[in-house]
Design a protein around this motif. Sequence first.
Motif, short mmCIF file in Angstrom:
data_model
loop_
_atom_site.label_atom_id
_atom_site.label_comp_id
_atom_site.label_asym_id
_atom_site.label_seq_id
_atom_site.Cartn_x
_atom_site.Cartn_y
_atom_site.Cartn_z
N VAL A 1 43.14 36.76 43.68
CA VAL A 1 44.26 35.86 43.37
C VAL A 1 45.55 36.68 43.50
O VAL A 1 45.50 37.91 43.51
CB VAL A 1 44.16 35.28 41.94
N LYS A 2 46.67 36.01 43.57
CA LYS A 2 47.94 36.72 43.62
C LYS A 2 48.23 37.34 42.25
O LYS A 2 48.13 36.66 41.23
CB LYS A 2 49.08 35.78 44.02
N GLN A 3 48.55 38.62 42.22
CA GLN A 3 48.81 39.31 40.95
C GLN A 3 49.94 38.60 40.21
O GLN A 3 50.98 38.29 40.77
CB GLN A 3 49.19 40.77 41.22
N ASN A 4 49.69 38.33 38.92
CA ASN A 4 50.68 37.62 38.12
C ASN A 4 50.42 37.92 36.64
O ASN A 4 49.43 37.45 36.07
CB ASN A 4 50.60 36.11 38.39
N ASN A 5 51.29 38.71 36.04
CA ASN A 5 51.11 39.08 34.63
C ASN A 5 51.21 37.89 33.69
O ASN A 5 50.49 37.83 32.69
CB ASN A 5 52.12 40.15 34.22
N GLU A 6 52.08 36.94 33.99
CA GLU A 6 52.22 35.77 33.12
C GLU A 6 50.93 34.95 33.10
O GLU A 6 50.48 34.51 32.04
CB GLU A 6 53.40 34.91 33.56
N THR A 7 50.35 34.75 34.27
CA THR A 7 49.10 34.00 34.35
C THR A 7 47.97 34.77 33.69
O THR A 7 47.13 34.19 32.98
CB THR A 7 48.76 33.66 35.81
N ALA A 8 47.93 36.08 33.91
CA ALA A 8 46.91 36.92 33.26
C ALA A 8 47.03 36.79 31.75
O ALA A 8 46.01 36.59 31.05
CB ALA A 8 47.09 38.39 33.68
N TYR A 9 48.24 36.89 31.24
CA TYR A 9 48.48 36.79 29.79
C TYR A 9 48.01 35.44 29.28
O TYR A 9 47.36 35.34 28.23
CB TYR A 9 49.96 37.01 29.51
N ASP A 10 48.33 34.38 30.02
CA ASP A 10 47.96 33.03 29.61
C ASP A 10 46.45 32.89 29.50
O ASP A 10 45.93 32.36 28.51
CB ASP A 10 48.52 32.02 30.61
N TYR A 11 45.71 33.38 30.50
CA TYR A 11 44.25 33.28 30.44
C TYR A 11 43.66 34.16 29.35
O TYR A 11 42.75 33.73 28.63
CB TYR A 11 43.62 33.61 31.80
N PHE A 12 44.15 35.38 29.21
CA PHE A 12 43.66 36.24 28.12
C PHE A 12 43.92 35.57 26.77
O PHE A 12 43.08 35.59 25.88
CB PHE A 12 44.35 37.60 28.14
N ASN A 13 45.11 34.99 26.62
CA ASN A 13 45.50 34.36 25.36
C ASN A 13 44.58 33.19 25.04
O ASN A 13 44.14 33.02 23.89
CB ASN A 13 46.96 33.91 25.44
N LYS A 14 44.27 32.37 26.05
CA LYS A 14 43.37 31.23 25.82
C LYS A 14 41.98 31.70 25.40
O LYS A 14 41.36 31.13 24.50
CB LYS A 14 43.27 30.39 27.10
N ALA A 15 41.48 32.73 26.08
CA ALA A 15 40.16 33.26 25.74
C ALA A 15 40.16 33.88 24.35
O ALA A 15 39.24 33.66 23.56
CB ALA A 15 39.73 34.30 26.78
N ALA A 16 41.21 34.64 24.04
CA ALA A 16 41.32 35.29 22.73
C ALA A 16 41.39 34.26 21.60
O ALA A 16 40.80 34.46 20.54
CB ALA A 16 42.54 36.21 22.69
#
Length: 200
Positions: free
Chosen positions: A121-136
């Motif tokens: 996927v295209k590197q994106n810290n905001e999207t990474a944060y969003d997915y980590f946050n949902k999982a957490a």
Amino acid sequence: DAGAHGGTDDTLHGAQVEEEPAEEGDGGGMMLERVRLSDAAARAQMPGGNSDVLAYYRHAAERGDVNAQVAMGQLHFYGIRGAERDAQRAATYLHAAADGSAASPAAQALLGQMYLQGNGVKQNNETAYDYFNKAAAQGNAAGQNGMGFMLMNGLGPTKKKEFKLALRYFKNAAEQGYTLAQVNLASMYFTGAGVERNYG
């Protein structure tokens, strides 16, 4: 700073490898969670070899089975059990599992890793944060560890290193027995990153 406590070291971030813990890094050097396909129920339903395993999970994933979608995402990410190594295809399966009504925290955590790395996927810290946050938020240890890593390294929304919050996420994941979070926690105490240095 991130380099001081292993911002790119395999052992200090990423999701815990569930099977075959030998080196399994990609691009950014992160380790990702691997699916367990050897449990008794799966073996009972899939008596053949890798092609049967793959066909079983593909069929179930196409019918909307979230666990099968996660499994197919992981199989394609690693290129194991007869699946072609294809991070983009993995992302397609994981998005189906992470973004649907059943929202799998395992898929969300793995997608967080992929977006953080730009792998498939295209590197994106905001999207990474969003997915980590949902999982957490669902108590997923890999998601909590990912949140801790991003916050510790100033990759969250504030772009500031938020050590106290990172420490809390690492502790939550470590309490679940999540090895890499335990390593991250130890690293914070060893280096004194936002906490009092403690070697004991």
